[in-house]
Design a protein around this motif. Sequence first.
Motif, PDB file in Angstrom:
ATOM      1  N   ALA A 213       0.830  -1.208   0.000  1.00  0.00           N
ATOM      2  CA  ALA A 213       0.000   0.000   0.000  1.00  0.00           C
ATOM      3  C   ALA A 213       0.864   1.258   0.000  1.00  0.00           C
ATOM      4  O   ALA A 213       0.502   2.268  -0.596  1.00  0.00           O
ATOM      5  CB  ALA A 213      -0.929  -0.005   1.204  1.00  0.00           C
ATOM      6  N   ARG A 214       2.026   1.211   0.674  1.00  0.00           N
ATOM      7  CA  ARG A 214       2.903   2.380   0.700  1.00  0.00           C
ATOM      8  C   ARG A 214       3.645   2.563  -0.613  1.00  0.00           C
ATOM      9  O   ARG A 214       3.966   3.678  -0.998  1.00  0.00           O
ATOM     10  CB  ARG A 214       3.926   2.245   1.826  1.00  0.00           C
TER      11      ARG A 214
ATOM     12  N   VAL B  80       2.767   1.394  -3.806  1.00  0.00           N
ATOM     13  CA  VAL B  80       1.983   1.511  -5.036  1.00  0.00           C
ATOM     14  C   VAL B  80       1.725   2.981  -5.314  1.00  0.00           C
ATOM     15  O   VAL B  80       1.214   3.708  -4.459  1.00  0.00           O
ATOM     16  CB  VAL B  80       0.653   0.732  -4.919  1.00  0.00           C
ATOM     17  N   GLN B  81       2.125   3.432  -6.488  1.00  0.00           N
ATOM     18  CA  GLN B  81       1.921   4.825  -6.859  1.00  0.00           C
ATOM     19  C   GLN B  81       0.563   4.981  -7.523  1.00  0.00           C
ATOM     20  O   GLN B  81       0.160   4.146  -8.337  1.00  0.00           O
ATOM     21  CB  GLN B  81       3.006   5.285  -7.824  1.00  0.00           C
ATOM     22  N   THR B  82      -0.113   6.048  -7.176  1.00  0.00           N
ATOM     23  CA  THR B  82      -1.397   6.315  -7.803  1.00  0.00           C
ATOM     24  C   THR B  82      -1.145   6.890  -9.191  1.00  0.00           C
ATOM     25  O   THR B  82      -0.272   7.740  -9.368  1.00  0.00           O
ATOM     26  CB  THR B  82      -2.229   7.304  -6.968  1.00  0.00           C
ATOM     27  N   PRO B  83      -1.884   6.438 -10.181  1.00  0.00           N
ATOM     28  CA  PRO B  83      -1.661   6.950 -11.539  1.00  0.00           C
ATOM     29  C   PRO B  83      -2.078   8.414 -11.646  1.00  0.00           C
ATOM     30  O   PRO B  83      -3.030   8.856 -11.003  1.00  0.00           O
ATOM     31  CB  PRO B  83      -2.541   6.058 -12.413  1.00  0.00           C
ATOM     32  N   ARG B  84      -1.332   9.162 -12.457  1.00  0.00           N
ATOM     33  CA  ARG B  84      -1.654  10.567 -12.654  1.00  0.00           C
ATOM     34  C   ARG B  84      -2.877  10.703 -13.546  1.00  0.00           C
ATOM     35  O   ARG B  84      -3.147   9.859 -14.390  1.00  0.00           O
ATOM     36  CB  ARG B  84      -0.473  11.274 -13.299  1.00  0.00           C
ATOM     37  N   ASP B  85      -3.569  11.794 -13.363  1.00  0.00           N
ATOM     38  CA  ASP B  85      -4.748  12.081 -14.179  1.00  0.00           C
ATOM     39  C   ASP B  85      -4.294  12.932 -15.358  1.00  0.00           C
ATOM     40  O   ASP B  85      -4.240  14.150 -15.278  1.00  0.00           O
ATOM     41  CB  ASP B  85      -5.794  12.812 -13.342  1.00  0.00           C
TER      42      ASP B  85
END
Length: 117
Positions: free
Chosen positions: A24-25, A27-32
Amino acid sequence: MPQPENSRDEEIKRLDERAAALEARTVQTPRDYGSQAAGYGYRLMGVLIGGVFVGLGFGAGADAVLKTAPWGMIVGVLSGFGISIWMAVNSAQRMAAEAAEEWGPPKDLPDSDDEED
């Protein structure tokens, strides 16, 4: 003396929890990218419309000073439109270079034959 089976299960459970927390730490959130592309579009639209209005203002000012009724505004609007197109093309080239640097090369869409129905 062998360890009880219960403590082994607890250790595995704790290890799974730690692995989930680590994942969870990391994993990068994808950019919009859609909102960024929309921002680029609004910026170009502002350059185009702003150039026309600035040319209109300069033309109206020239008409008021030189008393050349419609000709100052006509020349001002046309020159403002031309300059705004030139600025929009330069801005679009710069934005495309920034996007290629940040996002990488464009990726092709998969062929329609490869998709499952």
